[in-house]
Scaffold this motif. Structure first.
Motif, PDB file in Angstrom:
ATOM      1  N   GLY A   1       4.398  -7.791  -4.944  1.00 29.13           N
ATOM      2  CA  GLY A   1       3.853  -6.996  -3.851  1.00 29.13           C
ATOM      3  C   GLY A   1       4.169  -5.526  -3.959  1.00 29.13           C
ATOM      4  O   GLY A   1       4.241  -4.823  -2.946  1.00 29.13           O
ATOM      5  N   VAL A   2       4.339  -5.035  -5.184  1.00 33.93           N
ATOM      6  CA  VAL A   2       4.637  -3.625  -5.403  1.00 33.93           C
ATOM      7  C   VAL A   2       3.574  -3.031  -6.329  1.00 33.93           C
ATOM      8  O   VAL A   2       3.407  -3.501  -7.459  1.00 33.93           O
ATOM      9  CB  VAL A   2       6.035  -3.430  -6.031  1.00 33.93           C
ATOM     10  N   ALA A   3       2.859  -2.032  -5.844  1.00 29.67           N
ATOM     11  CA  ALA A   3       1.923  -1.284  -6.677  1.00 29.67           C
ATOM     12  C   ALA A   3       2.666  -0.098  -7.272  1.00 29.67           C
ATOM     13  O   ALA A   3       3.472   0.543  -6.587  1.00 29.67           O
ATOM     14  CB  ALA A   3       0.732  -0.805  -5.863  1.00 29.67           C
ATOM     15  N   VAL A   4       2.406   0.201  -8.536  1.00 26.08           N
ATOM     16  CA  VAL A   4       3.128   1.281  -9.210  1.00 26.08           C
ATOM     17  C   VAL A   4       2.153   2.121 -10.021  1.00 26.08           C
ATOM     18  O   VAL A   4       1.197   1.616 -10.597  1.00 26.08           O
ATOM     19  CB  VAL A   4       4.263   0.717 -10.110  1.00 26.08           C
ATOM     20  N   ARG A   5       2.393   3.393 -10.002  1.00 24.08           N
ATOM     21  CA  ARG A   5       1.632   4.342 -10.806  1.00 24.08           C
ATOM     22  C   ARG A   5       2.618   5.341 -11.389  1.00 24.08           C
ATOM     23  O   ARG A   5       3.768   5.434 -10.935  1.00 24.08           O
ATOM     24  CB  ARG A   5       0.565   5.068  -9.967  1.00 24.08           C
ATOM     25  N   GLU A   6       2.180   6.085 -12.387  1.00 28.77           N
ATOM     26  CA  GLU A   6       3.099   7.041 -13.003  1.00 28.77           C
ATOM     27  C   GLU A   6       2.420   8.394 -13.192  1.00 28.77           C
ATOM     28  O   GLU A   6       1.198   8.482 -13.346  1.00 28.77           O
ATOM     29  CB  GLU A   6       3.631   6.534 -14.347  1.00 28.77           C
ATOM     30  N   GLU A   7       3.248   9.424 -13.166  1.00 25.51           N
ATOM     31  CA  GLU A   7       2.824  10.795 -13.469  1.00 25.51           C
ATOM     32  C   GLU A   7       3.883  11.385 -14.384  1.00 25.51           C
ATOM     33  O   GLU A   7       5.042  11.525 -13.985  1.00 25.51           O
ATOM     34  CB  GLU A   7       2.703  11.641 -12.191  1.00 25.51           C
ATOM     35  N   ASP A   8       3.473  11.713 -15.615  1.00 31.08           N
ATOM     36  CA  ASP A   8       4.420  12.275 -16.588  1.00 31.08           C
ATOM     37  C   ASP A   8       5.677  11.406 -16.707  1.00 31.08           C
ATOM     38  O   ASP A   8       6.808  11.906 -16.677  1.00 31.08           O
ATOM     39  CB  ASP A   8       4.816  13.705 -16.204  1.00 31.08           C
ATOM     40  N   LYS A   9       5.456  10.090 -16.804  1.00 31.90           N
ATOM     41  CA  LYS A   9       6.516   9.093 -16.981  1.00 31.90           C
ATOM     42  C   LYS A   9       7.387   8.909 -15.746  1.00 31.90           C
ATOM     43  O   LYS A   9       8.350   8.134 -15.771  1.00 31.90           O
ATOM     44  CB  LYS A   9       7.381   9.423 -18.207  1.00 31.90           C
ATOM     45  N   ARG A  10       7.076   9.593 -14.641  1.00 32.06           N
ATOM     46  CA  ARG A  10       7.772   9.356 -13.376  1.00 32.06           C
ATOM     47  C   ARG A  10       6.989   8.290 -12.617  1.00 32.06           C
ATOM     48  O   ARG A  10       5.763   8.376 -12.497  1.00 32.06           O
ATOM     49  CB  ARG A  10       7.874  10.640 -12.549  1.00 32.06           C
ATOM     50  N   GLN A  11       7.715   7.304 -12.075  1.00 30.45           N
ATOM     51  CA  GLN A  11       7.069   6.185 -11.407  1.00 30.45           C
ATOM     52  C   GLN A  11       7.043   6.379  -9.889  1.00 30.45           C
ATOM     53  O   GLN A  11       8.001   6.865  -9.290  1.00 30.45           O
ATOM     54  CB  GLN A  11       7.807   4.885 -11.747  1.00 30.45           C
ATOM     55  N   PHE A  12       5.909   5.983  -9.308  1.00 28.06           N
ATOM     56  CA  PHE A  12       5.719   6.021  -7.865  1.00 28.06           C
ATOM     57  C   PHE A  12       5.259   4.638  -7.422  1.00 28.06           C
ATOM     58  O   PHE A  12       4.493   3.980  -8.128  1.00 28.06           O
ATOM     59  CB  PHE A  12       4.672   7.077  -7.492  1.00 28.06           C
ATOM     60  N   TRP A  13       5.716   4.205  -6.260  1.00 26.55           N
ATOM     61  CA  TRP A  13       5.448   2.834  -5.835  1.00 26.55           C
ATOM     62  C   TRP A  13       5.051   2.779  -4.360  1.00 26.55           C
ATOM     63  O   TRP A  13       5.306   3.692  -3.588  1.00 26.55           O
ATOM     64  CB  TRP A  13       6.677   1.952  -6.077  1.00 26.55           C
ATOM     65  N   ARG A  14       4.429   1.673  -3.996  1.00 26.56           N
ATOM     66  CA  ARG A  14       4.146   1.365  -2.592  1.00 26.56           C
ATOM     67  C   ARG A  14       4.103  -0.147  -2.447  1.00 26.56           C
ATOM     68  O   ARG A  14       3.855  -0.874  -3.405  1.00 26.56           O
ATOM     69  CB  ARG A  14       2.814   1.973  -2.124  1.00 26.56           C
ATOM     70  N   HIS A  15       4.360  -0.618  -1.242  1.00 33.22           N
ATOM     71  CA  HIS A  15       4.217  -2.037  -0.955  1.00 33.22           C
ATOM     72  C   HIS A  15       2.735  -2.372  -0.822  1.00 33.22           C
ATOM     73  O   HIS A  15       1.964  -1.611  -0.244  1.00 33.22           O
ATOM     74  CB  HIS A  15       4.953  -2.417   0.331  1.00 33.22           C
ATOM     75  N   ALA A  16       2.351  -3.514  -1.349  1.00 32.68           N
ATOM     76  CA  ALA A  16       0.941  -3.914  -1.291  1.00 32.68           C
ATOM     77  C   ALA A  16       0.830  -5.412  -1.483  1.00 32.68           C
ATOM     78  O   ALA A  16       1.632  -6.030  -2.190  1.00 32.68           O
ATOM     79  CB  ALA A  16       0.130  -3.202  -2.381  1.00 32.68           C
ATOM     80  N   GLY A  17      -0.146  -6.020  -0.834  1.00 31.42           N
ATOM     81  CA  GLY A  17      -0.433  -7.427  -1.079  1.00 31.42           C
ATOM     82  C   GLY A  17       0.467  -8.361  -0.312  1.00 31.42           C
ATOM     83  O   GLY A  17       1.375  -7.974   0.421  1.00 31.42           O
ATOM     84  N   ARG A  18       0.203  -9.638  -0.517  1.00 32.25           N
ATOM     85  CA  ARG A  18       0.930 -10.667   0.221  1.00 32.25           C
ATOM     86  C   ARG A  18       2.368 -10.808  -0.227  1.00 32.25           C
ATOM     87  O   ARG A  18       3.183 -11.401   0.454  1.00 32.25           O
ATOM     88  CB  ARG A  18       0.204 -12.008   0.073  1.00 32.25           C
ATOM     89  N   GLY A  19       2.679 -10.260  -1.420  1.00 31.01           N
ATOM     90  CA  GLY A  19       4.068 -10.338  -1.893  1.00 31.01           C
ATOM     91  C   GLY A  19       4.952  -9.256  -1.338  1.00 31.01           C
ATOM     92  O   GLY A  19       6.111  -9.169  -1.685  1.00 31.01           O
ATOM     93  N   ALA A  20       4.399  -8.386  -0.481  1.00 29.35           N
ATOM     94  CA  ALA A  20       5.170  -7.262   0.023  1.00 29.35           C
ATOM     95  C   ALA A  20       6.403  -7.698   0.806  1.00 29.35           C
ATOM     96  O   ALA A  20       7.483  -7.141   0.663  1.00 29.35           O
ATOM     97  CB  ALA A  20       4.290  -6.358   0.899  1.00 29.35           C
ATOM     98  N   GLU A  21       6.259  -8.730   1.639  1.00 29.72           N
ATOM     99  CA  GLU A  21       7.400  -9.176   2.428  1.00 29.72           C
ATOM    100  C   GLU A  21       8.518  -9.688   1.533  1.00 29.72           C
ATOM    101  O   GLU A  21       9.686  -9.440   1.764  1.00 29.72           O
ATOM    102  CB  GLU A  21       6.955 -10.271   3.410  1.00 29.72           C
ATOM    103  N   GLU A  22       8.122 -10.410   0.462  1.00 29.70           N
ATOM    104  CA  GLU A  22       9.133 -10.905  -0.479  1.00 29.70           C
ATOM    105  C   GLU A  22       9.818  -9.745  -1.169  1.00 29.70           C
ATOM    106  O   GLU A  22      11.019  -9.768  -1.399  1.00 29.70           O
ATOM    107  CB  GLU A  22       8.436 -11.804  -1.514  1.00 29.70           C
ATOM    108  N   ALA A  23       9.046  -8.673  -1.503  1.00 29.74           N
ATOM    109  CA  ALA A  23       9.628  -7.526  -2.191  1.00 29.74           C
ATOM    110  C   ALA A  23      10.641  -6.787  -1.331  1.00 29.74           C
ATOM    111  O   ALA A  23      11.559  -6.155  -1.832  1.00 29.74           O
ATOM    112  CB  ALA A  23       8.519  -6.538  -2.631  1.00 29.74           C
ATOM    113  N   GLU A  24      10.496  -6.894  -0.017  1.00 26.22           N
ATOM    114  CA  GLU A  24      11.399  -6.180   0.878  1.00 26.22           C
ATOM    115  C   GLU A  24      12.682  -6.958   1.171  1.00 26.22           C
ATOM    116  O   GLU A  24      13.616  -6.406   1.733  1.00 26.22           O
ATOM    117  CB  GLU A  24      10.673  -5.910   2.204  1.00 26.22           C
ATOM    118  N   THR A  25      12.722  -8.243   0.790  1.00 17.79           N
ATOM    119  CA  THR A  25      13.902  -9.034   1.113  1.00 17.79           C
ATOM    120  C   THR A  25      14.923  -8.997  -0.017  1.00 17.79           C
ATOM    121  O   THR A  25      14.602  -8.631  -1.129  1.00 17.79           O
ATOM    122  CB  THR A  25      13.465 -10.488   1.375  1.00 17.79           C
TER     123      THR A  25
END
Length: 227
Positions: free
Chosen positions: A203-227
């Motif tokens: 449940g984590v979406a990730v993108r990168e800019e110049d090898k730096r990673q940025f993330w956000r919670h997304a999808g049904r797995g988001a609750e699991e990602a927060e625990t």
């Protein structure tokens, strides 16, 4: 996509350019040997001593082969996208992804990446590489009824810079992000993509800019990602 004409240009044009370069090589060598000083004078004079017909034929053949090799490399790195009313398939190098039309809630370009979102805002696809031109790509999706957003990622402001140990992410997500940071540093795109998919399952979406990673919670797995 890419259009057949573009691929024909690459596969025909590159060998022709190679053949032309091979044909011109003898003239270049002959010109170089007339200069008062030139590097590699010995090898150049040795090349010049080859009978003209044999040299020209050999140089043209080598040029054609080199052109075919370059065309094959270019074709391998080209992202091939097939879109119809039922599904979209994306092939890049050795990887292939296929999604049913019903799974795709939104399509857009985010910088140099094609992104397909699911109905829970999860990123189903984030594909970089040598993509088709933006306008034909958008028209192809729209022609088959896929929602296309010309303004880019509607969730862009939700992304946060990744910091190892951030309390809003689970330990498993941090482990994948650490591994992905190493893959990005090494330029291992294949490993980085596999780790992006593992993060999506959490449940984590990730993108990168110049090898730096940025993330956000997304999808049904988001609750699991927060625990």
């Amino acid at each position: 996509m890419p259009k057949l004409g573009d691929r024909v240009v690459v596969w025909v044009g590159a060998p022709l350019l190679g053949a032309g370069a091979g044909w011109l090589l003898r003239y270049v060598v002959g010109w170089a040997t007339t200069l008062p000083w030139t590097p590699f004078e010995g090898p150049l004079r040795l090349i010049e001593s080859i009978p003209p017909t044999a040299f020209t034929i050999g140089a043209v053949v080598v040029g054609v082969v080199a052109g075919l090799v370059l065309a094959a490399i270019a074709d391998e790195y080209t992202v091939k996208i097939v879109i119809d009313d039922q599904r979209v398939s994306i092939a890049h190098r050795s990887s292939r992804q296929e999604l049913p039309r019903s799974a795709v809630a939104l399509a857009f370009l985010d910088a140099k990446h094609l992104v397909l979102l699911g109905h829970d805002t999860e990123e189903l696809v984030r594909q970089g590489g040598d993509l088709p031109r933006p306008r034909p790509l958008a028209e192809a999706f729209q022609a088959h009824g896929y929602p296309w957003r010309a303004e880019g990622d509607p969730h862009r402001e939700e992304f946060r810079r990744w910091a190892d140990g951030h309390p809003d992410l689970a330990d498993a997500a941090h482990a994948y992000l650490r591994a992905r940071a190493r893959a990005l540093e090494k330029g291992d795109d294949r490993d980085a993509e596999q780790l992006r998919q593992e993060l999506a399952r959490l449940g984590v979406a990730v993108r990168e800019e110049d090898k730096r990673q940025f993330w956000r919670h997304a999808g049904r797995g988001a609750e699991e990602a927060e625990t």
